[in-house]
Write a protein that holds these residues in place. Structure first.
Motif, short mmCIF file in Angstrom:
data_model
loop_
_atom_site.label_atom_id
_atom_site.label_comp_id
_atom_site.label_asym_id
_atom_site.label_seq_id
_atom_site.Cartn_x
_atom_site.Cartn_y
_atom_site.Cartn_z
N UNK A 42 0.84 -1.20 0.00
CA UNK A 42 0.00 0.00 0.00
C UNK A 42 0.87 1.25 0.00
N UNK A 43 1.90 1.24 0.83
CA UNK A 43 2.82 2.40 0.88
C UNK A 43 3.50 2.60 -0.47
N UNK A 44 3.91 1.51 -1.11
CA UNK A 44 4.56 1.62 -2.42
C UNK A 44 3.62 2.22 -3.46
N UNK A 45 2.35 1.80 -3.44
CA UNK A 45 1.38 2.35 -4.37
C UNK A 45 1.14 3.83 -4.11
N UNK A 46 1.08 4.21 -2.85
CA UNK A 46 0.89 5.63 -2.50
C UNK A 46 2.07 6.46 -3.00
N UNK A 47 3.28 5.95 -2.84
CA UNK A 47 4.46 6.66 -3.33
C UNK A 47 4.40 6.82 -4.85
N UNK A 48 3.99 5.76 -5.53
CA UNK A 48 3.88 5.80 -6.98
C UNK A 48 2.86 6.84 -7.42
N UNK A 49 1.69 6.86 -6.75
CA UNK A 49 0.65 7.82 -7.08
C UNK A 49 1.08 9.25 -6.77
N UNK A 52 6.56 9.57 -7.05
CA UNK A 52 7.92 9.17 -6.69
C UNK A 52 8.43 8.20 -7.75
N UNK A 53 9.67 8.37 -8.16
CA UNK A 53 10.28 7.55 -9.19
C UNK A 53 10.39 6.10 -8.72
N UNK A 54 10.21 5.18 -9.67
CA UNK A 54 10.26 3.74 -9.35
C UNK A 54 11.60 3.32 -8.75
N UNK A 55 12.69 3.94 -9.18
CA UNK A 55 14.00 3.57 -8.64
C UNK A 55 14.10 3.93 -7.16
N UNK A 56 13.48 5.04 -6.76
CA UNK A 56 13.47 5.44 -5.35
C UNK A 56 12.63 4.45 -4.54
N UNK A 57 11.49 4.06 -5.09
CA UNK A 57 10.63 3.09 -4.41
C UNK A 57 11.36 1.76 -4.28
N UNK A 59 14.56 1.26 -4.01
CA UNK A 59 15.53 1.39 -2.91
C UNK A 59 14.84 1.34 -1.56
N UNK A 60 13.72 2.02 -1.44
CA UNK A 60 12.99 2.08 -0.18
C UNK A 60 12.49 0.70 0.23
N UNK A 61 12.06 -0.10 -0.76
CA UNK A 61 11.56 -1.45 -0.50
C UNK A 61 12.67 -2.49 -0.44
N UNK A 62 13.90 -2.07 -0.71
CA UNK A 62 15.07 -2.97 -0.73
C UNK A 62 14.94 -4.05 -1.80
N UNK A 63 14.37 -3.70 -2.94
CA UNK A 63 14.29 -4.65 -4.05
C UNK A 63 15.67 -4.76 -4.69
N UNK A 64 16.01 -5.97 -5.11
CA UNK A 64 17.31 -6.18 -5.75
C UNK A 64 17.37 -5.53 -7.13
N UNK A 65 16.25 -5.51 -7.83
CA UNK A 65 16.23 -4.89 -9.15
C UNK A 65 14.98 -4.05 -9.31
N UNK A 66 15.07 -3.09 -10.21
CA UNK A 66 13.92 -2.21 -10.45
C UNK A 66 12.79 -2.95 -11.14
N UNK A 67 13.10 -4.08 -11.82
CA UNK A 67 12.05 -4.85 -12.49
C UNK A 67 11.01 -5.34 -11.48
N UNK A 68 11.46 -5.66 -10.27
CA UNK A 68 10.53 -6.11 -9.23
C UNK A 68 9.54 -5.00 -8.90
N UNK A 69 10.01 -3.77 -8.89
CA UNK A 69 9.17 -2.62 -8.55
C UNK A 69 8.23 -2.26 -9.70
N UNK A 70 8.60 -2.67 -10.90
CA UNK A 70 7.76 -2.36 -12.06
C UNK A 70 6.36 -2.96 -11.93
N UNK A 71 6.21 -4.00 -11.11
CA UNK A 71 4.88 -4.61 -10.94
C UNK A 71 3.89 -3.60 -10.36
N UNK A 72 4.38 -2.65 -9.59
CA UNK A 72 3.49 -1.63 -9.04
C UNK A 72 2.91 -0.76 -10.15
#
Length: 111
Positions: A42-49, A52-57, A59-72
């Motif tokens: 939920x926090x990640x979706x709020x940041x996206x809305x 906030x840039x996906x790369x920042x999200x 880092x905040x979520x400690x994802x190994x790659x930005x591709x994981x964050x792309x699902x948001x």
């Protein structure tokens, strides 16, 4: 309780406590499964809305790659609505009646 970091169970216990309190005011929470992981998404979706840039999200979520964050991005409803608004409305063509050719009719007549 003792001034140290919260354990996983401690976080879950606090969350359960506050969800129970909030459920008294917001009845829809009673039917939902709320976990620390749900709050994380939920926090990640709020940041996206919030733009906030996906790369920042990532880092905040400690994802190994930005591709994981792309699902948001795929789950972001406003992005989906904007894409759908650009589409031409579907116009259904009138169904055409099937017309068999002579070869098929000859085959069927021979049966």
């Amino acid at each position: 309780m003792h001034g140290g970091p919260l354990s996983t169970d401690g976080v879950q216990s606090l969350l359960n406590k506050y969800v129970a309190q909030a459920s008294a005011v917001c009845a829809s929470l009673r039917s939902k499964r709320i976990s620390p992981h749900v709050l994380r998404h939920t926090a990640a979706m709020e940041l996206l809305q919030a733009g906030v840039d996906c790369s920042v999200i990532a880092l905040w979520l400690s994802h190994e790659s930005i591709e994981t964050t792309q699902t948001y991005l795929h789950a972001h409803i406003e992005l989906k609505e904007a894409a759908l608004a650009k589409l031409k409305p579907y116009e259904r063509e009138r169904a055409k009646r099937f017309r068999p050719n002579d070869r098929l009719l000859d085959f069927l007549n021979a049966l």
